[in-house]
Write an enzyme that holds these catalytic residues in place. Sequence first.
Site, PDB file in Angstrom:
ATOM      1  N   ASP A 169       0.583  -1.356  -0.095  1.00 53.33           N
ATOM      2  CA  ASP A 169      -0.613   0.025  -0.086  1.00 53.33           C
ATOM      3  C   ASP A 169       0.870   1.105  -0.062  1.00 53.33           C
ATOM      4  O   ASP A 169       0.393   2.186   0.402  1.00 53.33           O
ATOM      5  CB  ASP A 169      -0.563   0.444   1.247  1.00 53.33           C
ATOM      6  CG  ASP A 169       0.051   0.381   2.236  1.00 53.33           C
ATOM      7  OD1 ASP A 169       0.716  -0.202   2.281  1.00 53.33           O
ATOM      8  OD2 ASP A 169      -0.706   0.593   3.030  1.00 53.33           O
ATOM      9  N   GLU A 170       2.448   1.493  -0.671  1.00 55.82           N
ATOM     10  CA  GLU A 170       3.365   1.444  -0.394  1.00 55.82           C
ATOM     11  C   GLU A 170       4.116   2.264  -1.667  1.00 55.82           C
ATOM     12  O   GLU A 170       4.559   0.998  -1.166  1.00 55.82           O
ATOM     13  CB  GLU A 170       3.535   2.660   0.989  1.00 55.82           C
ATOM     14  CG  GLU A 170       4.445   3.136   1.716  1.00 55.82           C
ATOM     15  CD  GLU A 170       5.465   3.251   3.493  1.00 55.82           C
ATOM     16  OE1 GLU A 170       5.637   4.482   3.688  1.00 55.82           O
ATOM     17  OE2 GLU A 170       4.775   2.530   3.733  1.00 55.82           O
TER      18      GLU A 170
END
Length: 482
Positions: A105-106
């Site tokens: 998610d990053e």
Amino acid sequence: MRDAPTILHLDMDAFFAAAEQAAKPSLRGKPVVVGGLGPRGVVSTASYEARGFGVHSAMSTAQARRLCPNAAYLTPRFSLYRQVSDAVMELLHALSPLVEPLSLDEAFVDLEAGGIEAGEEAARRAGEKLRRDIRAATTLTGSVGLAGSKMLAKIASEQAKPDGLAVIRPGTERRLLGPMPARILPGVGPATAEHLRRAGIHTVAEIAEAGEGELVRLLGKAHGTSLHAMSTGHDDRPVVAERDAKSVSVEDTFDVDLHDRVRVRAEVGRLADRCVKRLRSAGRSGRTVVLKVRRYDFSTLTRSETLRGPTDEPAVVREAADRLLDGVDTTGGIRLLGVGVSGLADFTQEDLFAQAASENAERAESGSLEAEALDVAGVTGSQGAPAAGRPAVRRWLPGHDVRHPEHGAGWVQGSGVGKVTVRFERPGSAPGRVRTFPVDDPDLQPSEPLPLTGGAGQSPAPAIRPKSSPGAERSGAAASRP
């Protein structure tokens, strides 16, 4: 350091929990906690609604239940999270060929490499378009930070949370960083922070004031020099498109300490097979097998064995892990086991061990992989395959997907005393009905997650915004994290 904010950092908001809320309409706007649900479970992600009760990641699930007893507590569904992550990463690669994923998610993105003009307004437009595209593709929200370096872009995305965009303008770095705690800087973990605290250094400004010489004396040349540069806003690390993994590993924490040596050995074999499956999925092989054991008293030890050449043979890794276990005292109880492979390569070298073990291991491997398939489906859980001659125990994990020929797709709300409760709904639908079945109902079957899409008629999960006006953008030192 760049003179324009052309490095972008994206961090999805409460990713696992937000994905669950998007997939389960009845949970939107309600507290959701994703993580291990056993007595030793740990929170992986909490929704913003749950964070309002003090729940946060890395907290024990038991503590989270005390703080927020009415939250929905769900086991992770990594197949869903990877599906959403792939869609997000595709959007990032449309912006630039230089994308550096840090996790599901990053990621960092080099906008300059994507041909975007080197100015604040152009970078801001790219960031806002990315946020809109992510919401359209996944129904989820992400926070974007823009700056002239990776360190500052990451700090900016933290300030932008949730569902916002923040820009740190070149020239404002030191004023912004000065009052922040030392832990905000990359490389300042608990041990370094304690060294600095003992020296009376607590903030980034105090790190800068200490000077490079004092930091080198405290922390060593490489660490001290790097930390002083970052404390003054200097970070010249490039965005790296390919981050080469150094090892592949899996581990399990057990709800109850394992004392039975036969059970411990079986768990090591199961972990070895899972590790090899992950190794093969990455198209890699490895030369060193590592066994990790955490005992009843929290003491942790690792043992390793280096093979004659890299391998991706399950039998070879399993036997090496088994040999390593022979040298470990397991009396008193084992709370965690892990198996890993390091010394990775892109090829395999034929190994005599594999030839010797393949025939004997073929049937065991087949049984182990079958048990893993059941485990992933949420049928047997961490107990593995059922004993010979005994029927499989259907263990339904909260949050996991099921399908019924009459009622369609749904998810497990809970189970116990021979019953399983299922809510039948899907992404984009209205909140669904709840029905209860016997745990061994043949019509109820594990299922794969349905995709999250932002198609017509589907209402995305409502964004939780800061106290400032909706859609407000924050820049430089004016930004603040709620």
